[in-house]
Design a protein around this motif. Structure first.
Motif, PDB file in Angstrom:
ATOM      1  N   GLN A 130       4.132   4.204 -15.191  1.00 18.44           N
ATOM      2  CA  GLN A 130       5.361   4.731 -15.607  1.00 18.44           C
ATOM      3  C   GLN A 130       5.242   5.679 -15.995  1.00 18.44           C
ATOM      4  OE1 GLN A 130       8.216   2.241 -16.465  1.00 18.44           O
ATOM      5  NE2 GLN A 130       9.528   4.629 -16.044  1.00 18.44           N
ATOM      6  N   LEU A 131       4.308   6.425 -16.529  1.00 18.51           N
ATOM      7  CA  LEU A 131       3.875   7.819 -16.511  1.00 18.51           C
ATOM      8  C   LEU A 131       4.173   9.177 -14.936  1.00 18.51           C
ATOM      9  CD1 LEU A 131       1.432   8.885 -19.333  1.00 18.51           C
ATOM     10  CD2 LEU A 131       3.654   9.683 -19.156  1.00 18.51           C
ATOM     11  N   VAL A 132       3.683   8.241 -14.475  1.00 23.66           N
ATOM     12  CA  VAL A 132       4.441   8.593 -13.308  1.00 23.66           C
ATOM     13  C   VAL A 132       5.239   8.630 -12.423  1.00 23.66           C
ATOM     14  CG1 VAL A 132       3.153   8.498 -10.645  1.00 23.66           C
ATOM     15  CG2 VAL A 132       1.865   8.264 -12.244  1.00 23.66           C
ATOM     16  N   ALA A 133       6.234   7.545 -12.996  1.00 24.95           N
ATOM     17  CA  ALA A 133       7.411   7.508 -12.437  1.00 24.95           C
ATOM     18  C   ALA A 133       7.933   8.361 -13.134  1.00 24.95           C
ATOM     19  CB  ALA A 133       7.792   6.157 -12.986  1.00 24.95           C
ATOM     20  N   ILE A 141      12.093  13.832  -7.245  1.00 27.62           N
ATOM     21  CA  ILE A 141      11.182  13.582  -6.243  1.00 27.62           C
ATOM     22  C   ILE A 141      11.206  11.870  -5.955  1.00 27.62           C
ATOM     23  CG2 ILE A 141       8.978  12.577  -4.901  1.00 27.62           C
ATOM     24  CD1 ILE A 141       8.077  15.523  -5.758  1.00 27.62           C
ATOM     25  N   ARG A 142      11.978  10.987  -6.041  1.00 29.72           N
ATOM     26  CA  ARG A 142      12.066   9.337  -5.033  1.00 29.72           C
ATOM     27  C   ARG A 142      10.856   8.569  -4.768  1.00 29.72           C
ATOM     28  NH1 ARG A 142      16.565   6.339  -1.605  1.00 29.72           N
ATOM     29  NH2 ARG A 142      15.144   7.074   0.245  1.00 29.72           N
ATOM     30  N   LEU A 143      10.575   8.294  -5.897  1.00 28.18           N
ATOM     31  CA  LEU A 143       9.278   7.268  -4.967  1.00 28.18           C
ATOM     32  C   LEU A 143      10.088   5.911  -4.966  1.00 28.18           C
ATOM     33  CD1 LEU A 143       6.112   8.962  -6.382  1.00 28.18           C
ATOM     34  CD2 LEU A 143       6.620   9.073  -4.444  1.00 28.18           C
ATOM     35  N   ASP A 144       9.226   4.756  -4.153  1.00 24.76           N
ATOM     36  CA  ASP A 144       9.119   3.457  -4.269  1.00 24.76           C
ATOM     37  C   ASP A 144       8.039   2.758  -4.947  1.00 24.76           C
ATOM     38  OD1 ASP A 144       7.692   3.046  -2.248  1.00 24.76           O
ATOM     39  OD2 ASP A 144       8.868   2.512  -0.816  1.00 24.76           O
ATOM     40  N   ARG A 149       2.639   3.342  -6.200  1.00 24.93           N
ATOM     41  CA  ARG A 149       0.960   2.901  -6.772  1.00 24.93           C
ATOM     42  C   ARG A 149       0.061   3.916  -5.579  1.00 24.93           C
ATOM     43  NH1 ARG A 149       3.574  -2.065  -5.689  1.00 24.93           N
ATOM     44  NH2 ARG A 149       2.698  -1.714  -3.863  1.00 24.93           N
ATOM     45  N   ASP A 150       0.279   4.319  -4.995  1.00 24.54           N
ATOM     46  CA  ASP A 150      -0.525   5.294  -3.981  1.00 24.54           C
ATOM     47  C   ASP A 150      -0.219   6.783  -4.621  1.00 24.54           C
ATOM     48  OD1 ASP A 150       0.117   3.836  -1.605  1.00 24.54           O
ATOM     49  OD2 ASP A 150       1.282   4.813  -1.201  1.00 24.54           O
ATOM     50  N   VAL A 151       0.727   7.584  -5.206  1.00 26.56           N
ATOM     51  CA  VAL A 151       0.673   8.759  -6.012  1.00 26.56           C
ATOM     52  C   VAL A 151      -0.384   8.127  -7.264  1.00 26.56           C
ATOM     53  CG1 VAL A 151       1.781  10.471  -7.030  1.00 26.56           C
ATOM     54  CG2 VAL A 151       2.691   9.165  -5.589  1.00 26.56           C
ATOM     55  N   THR A 152      -0.207   7.006  -8.191  1.00 24.79           N
ATOM     56  CA  THR A 152      -1.214   6.509  -9.044  1.00 24.79           C
ATOM     57  C   THR A 152      -2.050   6.571  -8.355  1.00 24.79           C
ATOM     58  OG1 THR A 152       0.686   5.639  -9.868  1.00 24.79           O
ATOM     59  CG2 THR A 152      -1.529   5.234 -10.717  1.00 24.79           C
ATOM     60  N   ARG A 673       3.960  -4.400   2.756  1.00 23.87           N
ATOM     61  CA  ARG A 673       3.525  -5.588   1.772  1.00 23.87           C
ATOM     62  C   ARG A 673       2.512  -6.539   2.743  1.00 23.87           C
ATOM     63  NH1 ARG A 673       8.390  -4.846  -0.213  1.00 23.87           N
ATOM     64  NH2 ARG A 673       9.523  -6.079   1.708  1.00 23.87           N
ATOM     65  N   ARG A 674       3.112  -7.166   3.803  1.00 24.25           N
ATOM     66  CA  ARG A 674       2.139  -8.299   4.651  1.00 24.25           C
ATOM     67  C   ARG A 674       0.760  -8.046   4.792  1.00 24.25           C
ATOM     68  NH1 ARG A 674       6.507 -10.437   9.103  1.00 24.25           N
ATOM     69  NH2 ARG A 674       8.296 -11.273   7.819  1.00 24.25           N
ATOM     70  N   SER A 675       0.498  -6.419   5.180  1.00 24.25           N
ATOM     71  CA  SER A 675      -0.623  -5.971   5.670  1.00 24.25           C
ATOM     72  C   SER A 675      -1.361  -4.891   4.388  1.00 24.25           C
ATOM     73  CB  SER A 675      -0.693  -4.785   7.286  1.00 24.25           C
ATOM     74  OG  SER A 675       0.124  -4.071   5.994  1.00 24.25           O
ATOM     75  N   GLY A 676      -0.880  -5.949   3.410  1.00 24.26           N
ATOM     76  CA  GLY A 676      -1.490  -4.962   2.307  1.00 24.26           C
ATOM     77  C   GLY A 676      -2.208  -3.841   1.994  1.00 24.26           C
ATOM     78  N   GLN A 677      -0.972  -1.897   2.781  1.00 28.00           N
ATOM     79  CA  GLN A 677      -1.832  -0.863   2.775  1.00 28.00           C
ATOM     80  C   GLN A 677      -0.201  -0.069   2.200  1.00 28.00           C
ATOM     81  OE1 GLN A 677      -2.179  -0.013   7.062  1.00 28.00           O
ATOM     82  NE2 GLN A 677      -0.262  -1.329   7.827  1.00 28.00           N
ATOM     83  N   PRO A 678      -0.739   1.330   2.615  1.00 25.16           N
ATOM     84  CA  PRO A 678       0.269   1.682   2.048  1.00 25.16           C
ATOM     85  C   PRO A 678       1.195   2.036   3.000  1.00 25.16           C
ATOM     86  CG  PRO A 678      -1.985   2.892   1.435  1.00 25.16           C
ATOM     87  CD  PRO A 678      -1.545   1.266   2.183  1.00 25.16           C
TER      88      PRO A 678
END
Length: 736
Positions: A130-133, A141-144, A149-152, A673-678
């Motif tokens: 949440q702090l990263v958001a 900067i818009r992050l989905d 999760r990646d930036v965190t 999501r299917r492959s579990g990768q960023p």
């Protein structure tokens, strides 16, 4: 599951120091009796490393050589620390501190903060996302969700490698780290995140280590006070130490060398978090007089499982492979590992569930079976298949046993019954301890027969059933034990996080399975694109994926099943193939030339070992000369990487199809999501923009867009072209 909880029986406490050494093999005994100076234990999977180091601590305490309060044993998970405390208690070594790095550091920080800084310690935030958001919003900067999760994860990596925001860009370039967004942008987010923490007077998980290091470095009086308290250190899983944890350990030690480290470079699977085996491999460089003990006698797995594990490492490359240990099974022969190919993922899950049901029907406890996969996204298919087959399961990585609400409520009820049992009508017809416990648990929802199906109700029943089984074992081991005695035992186990075994097949990722073991292991999804995972590209990343599979194989005691599917869904393209790691190991595949044989015997070395030099990297292939890229709008030569992907200047007008861009983003999110990768590993934002601007009609046009490439063209081309044509991508399209 773990060696400590595989049996819930209660062993007798050894009556002397010499009795602590009984049952240890020669190498384990060498570890247990090496109580002075630096000691490095190179311990292969299943060789009894936890047994060796806990007996070492217990022997030192029982012999009067070590004071319990002066010993600090550190590891990486609360479960591992709890297991260590449980074993030490069973060996009569009460009072030894066994903690995670973070737990030990937080305890010291809370104690010394008022003296070192003044005032109370800032609040510790449980989740930093949440702090990263908020930091992203402050930077506009818009992050989905996936990008958050990646930036965190990038911020966490930066902190454990002691990289400040200003140095992030240079540090990632030096490490060859692939970043989810432009490094300068992540550095900006990282700086904003740190500013927000200061404004709100909070600290995060990594700050606990950083601040403890800062206090010990700046305040010599406090450092000396800590060193006066702790005289002897033991570090488990030393191959996973980060630079920050290593610095903290050095500050705890000072100029002393009463240190014992235990690890296996072939089980290094957390380098993405900043962990490195270099500290383990260079131990004798830093401590020239160290004793090195190698444990290679595998007491966990059959010769057939061990042969497959050794075969995996025989093909490995790199520095960790140079120090691999060749295991020697100490168990009787068992069945050969089973390799199975399925048409699609649902068929693979149904096949595993069917075989698991047969095993349970033949008498194998459900708690001794595990299904292990590469990514958590694979779990749902197996949850459904097991539920359809009527097989109970538990998810590894859920809340700890003694933290579960039903367990806390049950222990409260048992405590009340122990105190006021004489007035409790529930206990009138319960003549012994097990029946008393069952009577109390029945008031909390436990029944002799499990509920139908799966889900929360079944999981709650399994937790209460584990308490009932524990009570039965406790009564058998302690004649005349009362309900009050059991409550004391439960309190001690809760403090040590020494949980009883829960009945149910375990579903876990390979990372979550580290440190555990089962009689039967199903390794599923062992196919290219998943093992190794798609985004593992460098030699180092590929080798870590091999080590991850090695960890999975060595979780099995007797039965090992490896499987893969040719397509993701029924009717999909059968374009997958078995993992390259199985080449030469599975029936029908051509053997691969292996490396020189590793030493197959345990050994004790004193003062003569030197670290092998890092292998010289192969010469990089020469790059092809490329013609200059030019803006397709104004014709200017492009030099910026982002502009080259767009094939236009940032300032030149865009003719992007906004609707297509949004459809591509949604599709990319589903693929990730299917492959579990960023998400950025599927396509970056810039590549999606370029596709939405070009709107290619065929593979030739799509291939010309920078960032696509032949591999992604083969994997995603049909889906992307369908979206560009205004159609939904075929559900059967999938990965290599």
């Amino acid at each position: 599951m773990t060696a400590a909880t595989h049996s819930t029986l209660f062993p007798r406490v050894p009556d002397s120091a010499d009795a602590v050494l009984e049952g240890l093999d020669p190498e384990q005994r060498a570890v247990a009796t090496a109580l002075h100076g630096p000691v490095c234990v190179l311990a292969g999977a299943g060789t009894g490393k936890t047994r060796a180091i806990t007996h070492r601590i217990a022997y030192g305490v029982r012999a009067g050589i070590l004071q319990p309060s002066s010993v600090l044993a550190v590891t990486f998970t609360n479960r591992a620390a709890g297991e260590m405390r449980g074993r030490l208690r069973q060996l009569g070594a009460v009072g030894v501190q066994a903690r995670t790095f973070h737990s030990a550091a937080l305890r010291q920080l809370q104690y010394f903060w008022p003296k070192a800084v003044g005032g109370p310690l800032p609040r510790l935030v449980d989740r930093k996302i949440q702090l990263v958001a908020d930091a992203a919003a402050a930077c506009r900067i818009r992050l989905d969700r996936g990008e958050l999760r990646d930036v965190t994860a990038e911020i966490e990596w930066s902190k454990v490698t002691q990289t400040v925001p200003a140095d992030y860009t240079a540090a990632t370039a030096k490490a060859g780290r692939e970043t989810p967004r432009d490094p300068a942008e992540i550095a900006q987010l990282y700086a904003a995140y740190e500013d927000l923490k200061r404004e709100r007077s909070v600290i995060d998980f990594e700050d606990v280590l950083l601040l403890t290091v800062a206090v010990l470095q700046d305040r010599h009086d406090i450092a000396e006070q800590v060193r006066a308290q702790y005289q002897h250190f033991v570090v488990d899983e030393y191959q996973d130490v980060s630079p920050l944890q290593q610095r903290l350990l050095e500050l705890w030690l000072g100029d002393r060398e009463n240190l014992c480290v235990v690890g296996d470079a072939s089980q290094t699977i957390y380098s993405f978090t900043g962990a490195t085996p270099d500290h383990l491999l260079d131990f004798r460089v830093r401590h020239p007089g160290a004793t090195v003990v190698k444990l290679v006698r595998d007491y966990r797995s059959t010769p057939q499982v061990v042969r497959l594990a050794n075969g995996l490492l025989a093909q490995a490359k790199g520095r960790a492979a140079d120090h691999r240990l060749e295991l020697v099974s100490q168990r009787p022969a068992g069945p050969e590992p089973v390799f199975t190919e399925y048409t699609d993922e649902p068929a693979e899950a149904e096949g595993a569930a069917r075989r698991i049901r047969e095993l349970i029907g033949s008498g194998v406890p459900a708690s001794e079976i595990a299904v292990l996969f590469r990514t958590n996204s694979q779990s749902e298919t197996y949850e459904q298949a097991l539920a359809d087959a009527g097989v109970p399961y538990q998810l590894r990585g859920a809340e700890r046993f003694f933290d579960r609400p039903e367990v806390r409520n049950a222990i409260t009820a048992l405590r009340a019954a122990a105190r006021f049992g004489g007035n409790d009508a529930l206990l009138d017809d319960a003549p012994d301890l097990p029946s008393q416990v069952r009577a109390v648990l029945s008031g909390k929802g436990w029944t002799p027969q499990p509920p139908a199906g799966s889900g929360a109700v079944r999981e709650s029943w399994e937790s209460l059933a584990a308490l009932a089984h524990l009570a039965q074992d406790f009564a058998a081991a302690n004649a005349g034990a009362t309900l009050a005695d059991l409550v004391v035992e439960l309190d001690e186990r809760a403090g040590a996080q020494h949980a009883p075994t829960v009945q149910g097949v375990t579903l876990a990722s390979l990372h979550a399975a580290k440190g555990l073991e089962w009689d039967v292991v199903f390794l599923v999804g062992v196919a290219e694109g998943m093992m190794p995972i798609t985004y593992a590209k460098t030699d180092e990343q590929i080798e870590e994926e091999r080590r991850l599979l090695y960890v999975g194989v060595t979780r099995a005691r007797e039965h090992l099943h490896l499987s893969w599917a040719l397509a993701r869904s029924p009717g999909g393209r059968a374009n997958r193939r078995p993992s390259r790691f199985l080449t030469g190991l599975r029936p029908g595949s051509q053997a691969v030339a292996g490396r020189a044989r590793a030493a197959g015997a345990g050994a004790v070395e004193r003062g003569s070992w030197t670290a092998a030099a890092t292998a010289v990297p192969e010469q990089a292939p020469r790059r092809r000369q490329r013609t200059p890229a030019r803006c397709r709008v104004c014709g200017r030569t492009l030099t910026d990487g982002g502009e080259m992907k767009l094939m236009r200047c940032e300032d030149c007008p865009s003719d992007m199809d906004e609707g297509l861009y949004e459809r591509l983003r949604e599709w990319r999110g589903e693929q990730a999501r299917r492959s579990g990768q960023p998400a950025f590993c599927v396509f970056t934002d810039k590549t999606l923009i370029a596709i939405a601007e070009a709107v290619p009609d065929d593979e030739h046009e799509l291939a010309r867009i920078p960032g696509v490439g032949m591999r992604k063209l083969r994997r995603y081309g049909a889906d992307v072209l369908a979206l560009c044509a205004g159609h939904d991508p075929a559900d059967g399209q999938d990965q290599d």
